[in-house]
Write an enzyme that holds these catalytic residues in place. Sequence first.
Site, PDB file in Angstrom:
ATOM      1  N   ASP A  24       0.798  -1.247   0.000  1.00 19.55           N
ATOM      2  CA  ASP A  24       0.000   0.000   0.000  1.00 19.55           C
ATOM      3  C   ASP A  24       0.826   1.291   0.000  1.00 19.55           C
ATOM      4  OD1 ASP A  24      -1.903  -1.953   0.256  1.00 19.55           O
ATOM      5  OD2 ASP A  24      -2.712  -1.263   2.162  1.00 19.55           O
ATOM      6  N   LYS A 129      -6.662  -4.858  -3.013  1.00 20.49           N
ATOM      7  CA  LYS A 129      -7.264  -5.481  -1.836  1.00 20.49           C
ATOM      8  C   LYS A 129      -8.284  -4.546  -1.198  1.00 20.49           C
ATOM      9  CE  LYS A 129      -3.465  -4.294   1.390  1.00 20.49           C
ATOM     10  NZ  LYS A 129      -4.236  -3.515   2.336  1.00 20.49           N
ATOM     11  N   CYS A 162      -1.914  -2.346   7.842  1.00 16.34           N
ATOM     12  CA  CYS A 162      -1.921  -3.280   6.716  1.00 16.34           C
ATOM     13  C   CYS A 162      -0.694  -4.196   6.683  1.00 16.34           C
ATOM     14  CB  CYS A 162      -2.088  -2.518   5.414  1.00 16.34           C
ATOM     15  SG  CYS A 162      -3.742  -1.790   5.284  1.00 16.34           S
TER      16      CYS A 162
HETATM   17  N1  TIU Z   1      -2.564   0.388   4.327  1.00 13.49           N
HETATM   18  C1  TIU Z   1      -3.000   0.666   5.558  1.00 13.49           C
HETATM   19  O1  TIU Z   1      -2.278   0.525   6.535  1.00 13.49           O
HETATM   20  N2  TIU Z   1      -4.287   1.192   5.676  1.00 13.49           N
HETATM   21  C2  TIU Z   1      -4.680   2.041   6.689  1.00 13.49           C
HETATM   22  O2  TIU Z   1      -5.820   2.467   6.731  1.00 13.49           O
HETATM   23  N3  TIU Z   1      -3.723   2.394   7.592  1.00 13.49           N
HETATM   24  C3  TIU Z   1      -3.829   3.286   8.611  1.00 13.49           C
HETATM   25  O3  TIU Z   1      -2.916   3.381   9.422  1.00 13.49           O
HETATM   26  N4  TIU Z   1      -4.903   4.055   8.692  1.00 13.49           N
END
Ligand code: TIU
Length: 223
Positions: A24, A129, A162
């Site tokens: 991500d 995802k 994530c």
């Molecule tokens: N990719 C991921 O970690 N999504 C989140 O929403 N992370 C946060 O820390 N908000």
Amino acid sequence: MPAISAQPYPFAFERATTALLLIDMQRDFLEPGGFGAALGNDVGLLRRAIGPARTMLEAARAAGMLVIHTREGHRPDLSDLPPAKKRRGGLACGIGDAGPMGRILVRGEAGHAIIPELAPCAGEPVIDKPGKGAFFATDLGAILKHRGIASLIVAGVTTEVCVHTTVREANDRGYECLVLEDCTGSYFPRFHEAALAMIAAQGGIFGWVAGSGAVIAGLASPG
Ligand code: TIU
């Protein structure tokens, strides 16, 4: 098989059966105007991971390792967005709403894209995802199985959300996971530290933690 210095003990891996998993590294988390910012976070805190992750990515490519990217996001019709996830936080501008980089966490929008510094190359799978974990509702497991992957070197954001969810999913599926401390990041530095400590505690209950320099040195070794 390189064996590199790691916590809680050396991590051994084969180039051919190891993938670099970049979680991500999207504009929506790393740039102003996206989901991370909508949640009230300082996106600058994540950006320190970009340089090391880029160096790690180039080393993995040079070593011929499989590289896989993930993106968190949803279909434009939001049919894969759980109402609970949409409601969470009571945001005035949340998932699916129009922001400065397009609709937040929606596939195809500018903010959903991986940051240019870590843009995928042709042939590198990109996993879309809808959840925090990269195995949930994706074909990541099938791709890893078909490529004969046994170990994952994990980078990306955020460490405790994530990255952690994905490592927990991977651990339960039998993968050896090494998390890169300098190529991951959190909006909350203390959560980053705690999340890394949780991986390596209890004899490596979820896996290993190391700096990318150790992995890169291992890839350069003849072993
Ligand atoms: N990719 C991921 O970690 N999504 C989140 O929403 N992370 C946060 O820390 N908000």
